[in-house]
Design an enzyme around this catalytic site. Sequence first.
Site, PDB file in Angstrom:
ATOM      1  N   SER A 248       0.771  -1.040   0.085  1.00  6.72           N
ATOM      2  CA  SER A 248       0.134   0.062  -0.016  1.00  6.72           C
ATOM      3  C   SER A 248       0.903   1.287  -0.045  1.00  6.72           C
ATOM      4  O   SER A 248       1.759   1.515  -0.916  1.00  6.72           O
ATOM      5  CB  SER A 248      -1.069  -0.030   1.117  1.00  6.72           C
ATOM      6  OG  SER A 248      -1.779   0.815   0.954  1.00  6.72           O
ATOM      7  N   ASP A 345      -8.823  -5.302  -5.508  1.00  6.54           N
ATOM      8  CA  ASP A 345      -8.610  -4.340  -4.454  1.00  6.54           C
ATOM      9  C   ASP A 345      -9.525  -3.300  -4.807  1.00  6.54           C
ATOM     10  O   ASP A 345      -9.580  -2.558  -5.971  1.00  6.54           O
ATOM     11  CB  ASP A 345      -6.909  -3.831  -5.127  1.00  6.54           C
ATOM     12  CG  ASP A 345      -6.380  -3.002  -3.950  1.00  6.54           C
ATOM     13  OD1 ASP A 345      -7.063  -2.192  -3.319  1.00  6.54           O
ATOM     14  OD2 ASP A 345      -5.358  -3.398  -3.739  1.00  6.54           O
ATOM     15  N   HIS A 378      -7.261  -5.640  -1.247  1.00  4.76           N
ATOM     16  CA  HIS A 378      -6.249  -4.758  -0.810  1.00  4.76           C
ATOM     17  C   HIS A 378      -5.692  -5.486   0.724  1.00  4.76           C
ATOM     18  O   HIS A 378      -6.395  -6.144   1.369  1.00  4.76           O
ATOM     19  CB  HIS A 378      -6.468  -3.386  -0.438  1.00  4.76           C
ATOM     20  CG  HIS A 378      -5.461  -2.443  -0.132  1.00  4.76           C
ATOM     21  ND1 HIS A 378      -4.889  -2.009  -1.321  1.00  4.76           N
ATOM     22  CD2 HIS A 378      -4.969  -1.876   1.077  1.00  4.76           C
ATOM     23  CE1 HIS A 378      -3.827  -0.980  -0.659  1.00  4.76           C
ATOM     24  NE2 HIS A 378      -3.933  -1.003   0.439  1.00  4.76           N
TER      25      HIS A 378
END
Length: 423
Positions: A248, A345, A378
């Site tokens: 991330s 995601d 994610h």
Amino acid sequence: MPYLLLALGALALLLAVNAYLPRPQPALLVPSFFAGWLAIELAPHLLAAEIAGLAAAAALGGLDGRPGWAGLALGVLGAAGTAATIVAASRTVVTLRESGAPLDLDPEGAPRYPRSHLVVPPLCLIPRRGVRVDRNVVYRQEGRLRLKLDVYRPREDVRPEAGGALRPGLMQIHGGAWVIGDKREQGLPLLNHMALQGWAGFNVNYRLSPRATWPDPLIDLKHFIAWYREHAAEYGADPDFLCVTGGSAGGHLTALVALTANRPEFQPGFEDVDTSVRGAVPFYGVYDLVEPGPWPVPMGSTRLMERYVVKRPFATDREAFARASPVSYLRADAPPFFVIHGSKDSLIPVAEARRFVAKLRDASDAPVIYAEMKGGQHAFDVFPSYRTARVVEGVERYLTGLHRAYEQDRAPRAPEDVARDIA
């Protein structure tokens, strides 16, 4: 009881639909992400809970009315959706192999990821047997600023004077939208596994916004590399071999660390230190803050970036956001990359990784491998799920290949070169 069964069935179906089609709308983005994240990566646990809940409600009289039968039908559909999620995750090895990542373990094999962690995910918070963790090592101290890291390494000491080889090093950068996160929370499945393979892993904290202003985090991470060059041998690591990974915001910083080696503007006061790395493995990162591409608006123009991270108006200072974008630093001599992203995601669209990989492949002479995790959300690797276990093993094999090329005093020229180095 029939209405309880109806509620359980509707919830099961809603979780399955959200996992397959996460909600991108701002009002639903965060709850949709968390629900999908848990439902996908803990799908076997969820499926068991759904079956047990539906069976219990039915046995206690849930089928005494039409709402109960409707709930059972919805629940069966939801459980089927959860099962499909498990099937998608089971293809992780196929996805990794098709990407070009080397997956074959050494014949007298490096240990596989422990099944007990897949059954009880919180076990990943405990250092695995044979792993030593040195916590809260200060790597940068200036006035009141004290930045710390944790070191993960095998318990066996390295004694170079007795012929023992220094270990390869891996830098782990946590995510959290540049405003939250900590070394204690992320990268633990990977670092524990790498330590058992003979690596020294360094889980690094850095300054967070809004107290920090870009490029403070990148400068901090460069300070870590300077510290590593000087102190790596104290932890049995090779000062000349360091790779970098993170997810991330950590994926964004991983790419920047790898692509901005030795740039003086990010090394104030230590411009002469070599801050290059040997390889990069960014997970679900942001790579372009200026061009919208997969985003409705440029990432740089969001409130988060303008007010809390970069602290400049996007409309009048796009260059500031370009300087914070990994795509601005693509170059022919970039180190090898292994980019990983989930196809589902909902926080960073998978198209962000695809366009970065395409541009990096055009610019770099080094191999660029891309693995798109089918059905992955994610932050999927925070949980030691089946998908996480296979990805962790694949990343270890990839980085081992890079290290063996380094030991042979040559650079891999293509993904298949990395695979040959492991054979």
